[in-house]
Design an enzyme around this catalytic site. Structure first.
Site, PDB file in Angstrom:
ATOM      1  N   ALA A  66      58.461  28.655  29.912  1.00 12.41           N
ATOM      2  CA  ALA A  66      59.179  28.894  28.665  1.00 12.41           C
ATOM      3  C   ALA A  66      59.792  27.566  28.235  1.00 12.41           C
ATOM      4  O   ALA A  66      59.919  26.641  29.042  1.00 12.41           O
ATOM      5  CB  ALA A  66      60.269  29.931  28.881  1.00 12.41           C
ATOM      6  N   GLY A 110      57.474  30.496  33.319  1.00 17.38           N
ATOM      7  CA  GLY A 110      57.003  31.529  32.385  1.00 17.38           C
ATOM      8  C   GLY A 110      55.493  31.484  32.175  1.00 17.38           C
ATOM      9  O   GLY A 110      54.879  32.496  31.823  1.00 17.38           O
ATOM     10  N   GLU A 113      54.200  33.487  34.920  1.00 18.72           N
ATOM     11  CA  GLU A 113      54.490  34.907  34.602  1.00 18.72           C
ATOM     12  C   GLU A 113      53.524  35.443  33.546  1.00 18.72           C
ATOM     13  O   GLU A 113      53.087  36.588  33.610  1.00 18.72           O
ATOM     14  CB  GLU A 113      55.942  35.051  34.137  1.00 18.72           C
ATOM     15  CG  GLU A 113      56.922  34.787  35.269  1.00 18.72           C
ATOM     16  CD  GLU A 113      58.368  34.845  34.825  1.00 18.72           C
ATOM     17  OE1 GLU A 113      58.727  34.094  33.886  1.00 18.72           O
ATOM     18  OE2 GLU A 113      59.139  35.643  35.389  1.00 18.72           O
ATOM     19  N   GLU A 133      61.614  28.501  38.319  1.00 16.72           N
ATOM     20  CA  GLU A 133      62.912  28.761  37.686  1.00 16.72           C
ATOM     21  C   GLU A 133      64.102  28.338  38.529  1.00 16.72           C
ATOM     22  O   GLU A 133      65.130  27.891  38.019  1.00 16.72           O
ATOM     23  CB  GLU A 133      63.041  30.257  37.347  1.00 16.72           C
ATOM     24  CG  GLU A 133      62.120  30.728  36.226  1.00 16.72           C
ATOM     25  CD  GLU A 133      60.716  31.079  36.674  1.00 16.72           C
ATOM     26  OE1 GLU A 133      60.364  30.783  37.838  1.00 16.72           O
ATOM     27  OE2 GLU A 133      59.959  31.633  35.874  1.00 16.72           O
TER      28      GLU A 133
HETATM   29  N1  COA Z   1      60.007  23.331  28.218  1.00 16.75           N
HETATM   30  C1  COA Z   1      60.235  22.430  27.275  1.00 16.75           C
HETATM   31  N2  COA Z   1      59.631  21.238  27.235  1.00 16.75           N
HETATM   32  C2  COA Z   1      58.751  20.959  28.201  1.00 16.75           C
HETATM   33  C3  COA Z   1      58.459  21.865  29.236  1.00 16.75           C
HETATM   34  C4  COA Z   1      59.130  23.112  29.208  1.00 16.75           C
HETATM   35  N3  COA Z   1      58.904  24.048  30.144  1.00 16.75           N
HETATM   36  N4  COA Z   1      57.544  21.302  30.060  1.00 16.75           N
HETATM   37  C5  COA Z   1      57.263  20.090  29.534  1.00 16.75           C
HETATM   38  N5  COA Z   1      58.006  19.884  28.437  1.00 16.75           N
HETATM   39  C6  COA Z   1      58.002  18.708  27.562  1.00 16.75           C
HETATM   40  C7  COA Z   1      58.716  17.524  28.168  1.00 16.75           C
HETATM   41  O1  COA Z   1      60.108  17.635  27.966  1.00 16.75           O
HETATM   42  C8  COA Z   1      58.114  16.390  27.387  1.00 16.75           C
HETATM   43  O2  COA Z   1      58.708  16.369  26.104  1.00 16.75           O
HETATM   44  P1  COA Z   1      59.021  14.929  25.397  1.00 16.75           P
HETATM   45  O3  COA Z   1      57.689  14.245  25.298  1.00 16.75           O
HETATM   46  O4  COA Z   1      59.607  15.312  24.073  1.00 16.75           O
HETATM   47  O5  COA Z   1      59.949  14.226  26.344  1.00 16.75           O
HETATM   48  C9  COA Z   1      56.679  16.842  27.189  1.00 16.75           C
HETATM   49  O6  COA Z   1      56.678  18.249  27.389  1.00 16.75           O
HETATM   50  C10 COA Z   1      55.735  16.254  28.201  1.00 16.75           C
HETATM   51  O7  COA Z   1      56.248  16.525  29.489  1.00 16.75           O
HETATM   52  P2  COA Z   1      56.518  15.376  30.585  1.00 16.75           P
HETATM   53  O8  COA Z   1      57.541  15.891  31.533  1.00 16.75           O
HETATM   54  O9  COA Z   1      56.777  14.074  29.936  1.00 16.75           O
HETATM   55  O10 COA Z   1      55.077  15.343  31.278  1.00 16.75           O
HETATM   56  P3  COA Z   1      54.712  15.019  32.780  1.00 16.75           P
HETATM   57  O11 COA Z   1      53.230  14.997  32.830  1.00 16.75           O
HETATM   58  O12 COA Z   1      55.464  13.851  33.288  1.00 16.75           O
HETATM   59  O13 COA Z   1      55.225  16.305  33.631  1.00 16.75           O
HETATM   60  C11 COA Z   1      55.536  18.654  34.095  1.00 16.75           C
HETATM   61  C12 COA Z   1      54.685  17.567  33.399  1.00 16.75           C
HETATM   62  C13 COA Z   1      54.950  19.995  33.686  1.00 16.75           C
HETATM   63  C14 COA Z   1      55.462  18.461  35.610  1.00 16.75           C
HETATM   64  C15 COA Z   1      57.002  18.535  33.632  1.00 16.75           C
HETATM   65  O14 COA Z   1      57.027  18.473  32.213  1.00 16.75           O
HETATM   66  C16 COA Z   1      57.862  19.690  34.060  1.00 16.75           C
HETATM   67  O15 COA Z   1      58.303  19.734  35.210  1.00 16.75           O
HETATM   68  N6  COA Z   1      58.118  20.654  33.142  1.00 16.75           N
HETATM   69  C17 COA Z   1      58.961  21.779  33.365  1.00 16.75           C
HETATM   70  C18 COA Z   1      58.255  22.801  34.198  1.00 16.75           C
HETATM   71  C19 COA Z   1      59.182  23.949  34.522  1.00 16.75           C
HETATM   72  O16 COA Z   1      60.147  23.820  35.200  1.00 16.75           O
HETATM   73  N7  COA Z   1      58.811  25.116  34.009  1.00 16.75           N
HETATM   74  C20 COA Z   1      59.511  26.324  34.269  1.00 16.75           C
HETATM   75  C21 COA Z   1      60.377  26.692  33.129  1.00 16.75           C
HETATM   76  S1  COA Z   1      61.176  28.247  33.462  1.00 16.75           S
END
Ligand code: COA
Length: 259
Positions: A66, A110, A113, A133
């Site tokens: 999410a 999410g 999920e 989460e």
């Molecule tokens: N919600 C909002 N934004 C998200 C996101 C999420 N779940 N996952 C990624 N993004 C955004 C990042 O903030 C970034 O935005 P920006 O370019 O404006 O800074 C963009 O997507 C690219 O992500 P980035 O983190 O730069 O890419 P990465 O390849 O280094 O890492 C992930 C990828 C998926 C490992 C990392 O983004 C991450 O850990 N995301 C969250 C995952 C998470 O915890 N999900 C569960 C949510 S309940």
């Protein structure tokens, strides 16, 4: 104009629904969730569609969860209203047609999920999974605490939920979180094969079979067995059953009418 958050591509009887926010790894904003709910409802109601495939745009992520930015400042009243109005996960759960999650890349929070609310999960070998989460100081709120243990068992579900640990596709296959893992270049072909095979069956039988098997997750065995008998009674009295039996006896392919 901003590109649509959800794309729908009809390939004959198969509708491919793509979450289209690749610059955010397809993180599901509220607007994206709304668009997904509408697309899925429309496709479920469309008789030309027999199978749905859900996937993410780009070559990095299925769905990275999410939209975390939208968690900020969320109030009690807002969260209660969201649950009252129904979630994207509830909407997925209500789809009567088979839904396949085509997973290529991050499948987190999410996103996991969402994949678990689908009927089948087919992943590329480069996909990674996390019930993430706990890392944000929250817990799964889209069905993860209930669907994960049903797929992988209590111990493994607790391990994944409490650690937020990331696992690869082979591990996801081993624990039963996904149903198939294929090399990335073969993903579309394999998803297409499975979807095509399901689409070639009687839509009546497919609907009843899905309903019967899904009921096993929520009913005690005695009730589940009675429910199966009710659905079997519908199947055995359908026009497609007459056609299926006739086609077998005449050694030809059946011509379903979905009645
Ligand atoms: N919600 C909002 N934004 C998200 C996101 C999420 N779940 N996952 C990624 N993004 C955004 C990042 O903030 C970034 O935005 P920006 O370019 O404006 O800074 C963009 O997507 C690219 O992500 P980035 O983190 O730069 O890419 P990465 O390849 O280094 O890492 C992930 C990828 C998926 C490992 C990392 O983004 C991450 O850990 N995301 C969250 C995952 C998470 O915890 N999900 C569960 C949510 S309940």
């Amino acid at each position: 104009m901003a590109s649509p958050l959800v794309l729908v591509d009809r390939r004959g009887p198969v509708a491919v629904v793509t979450l289209n926010r690749p610059e955010k790894h397809n993180a599901m904003s509220l607007a994206l969730k709304d668009a997904l709910v509408r697309a899925v409802r429309d496709l479920d109601a469309d008789p030309a569609v027999r199978v749905l495939v859900i996937t993410g745009a780009g070559d990095r992520a299925f769905v990275a969860g999410a939209d975390i930015a939208e968690f900020r400042g969320r109030t009690l009243v807002e969260q209660q209203r969201m649950y009252r109005e129904g979630t994207v996960y509830d909407a997925m759960d209500r789809v009567a047609k088979p839904v396949i999650a085509r997973i290529d890349g991050y499948c987190f929070g999410g996103g996991l999920e969402l994949a678990m609310a689908c009927d089948l999960r087919v992943a590329s070998e480069r996909s990674t999974f996390s019930q993430a989460e706990i890392n944000l100081g929250i817990i799964p709120g889209g069905g993860g605490s209930q669907r994960l243990p049903r797929l992988v068992g209590l111990g493994t579900a607790l391990k994944l939920t409490l650690t937020g640990e990331r696992i690869g596709a082979d591990e996801a296959l081993r624990i039963g979180l996904v149903d198939e893992v294929v090399a990335h270049p073969l993903l579309d072909r394999r998803v297409g094969e499975i979807a095509g095979k399901i689409a070639s069956k009687s839509a009546v039988a497919v609907r009843l079979a899905k309903a019967a098997v899904k009921a096993s997750a929520r009913l005690p065995i005695e009730q589940g067995l009675r429910y199966e008998q009710t659905l079997f009674t519908l199947a055995i009295t359908s026009e497609d059953k007459e056609e299926g039996v006739r086609a077998f006896l005449e050694k030809r392919d059946p011509r379903w009418t979905d009645k």
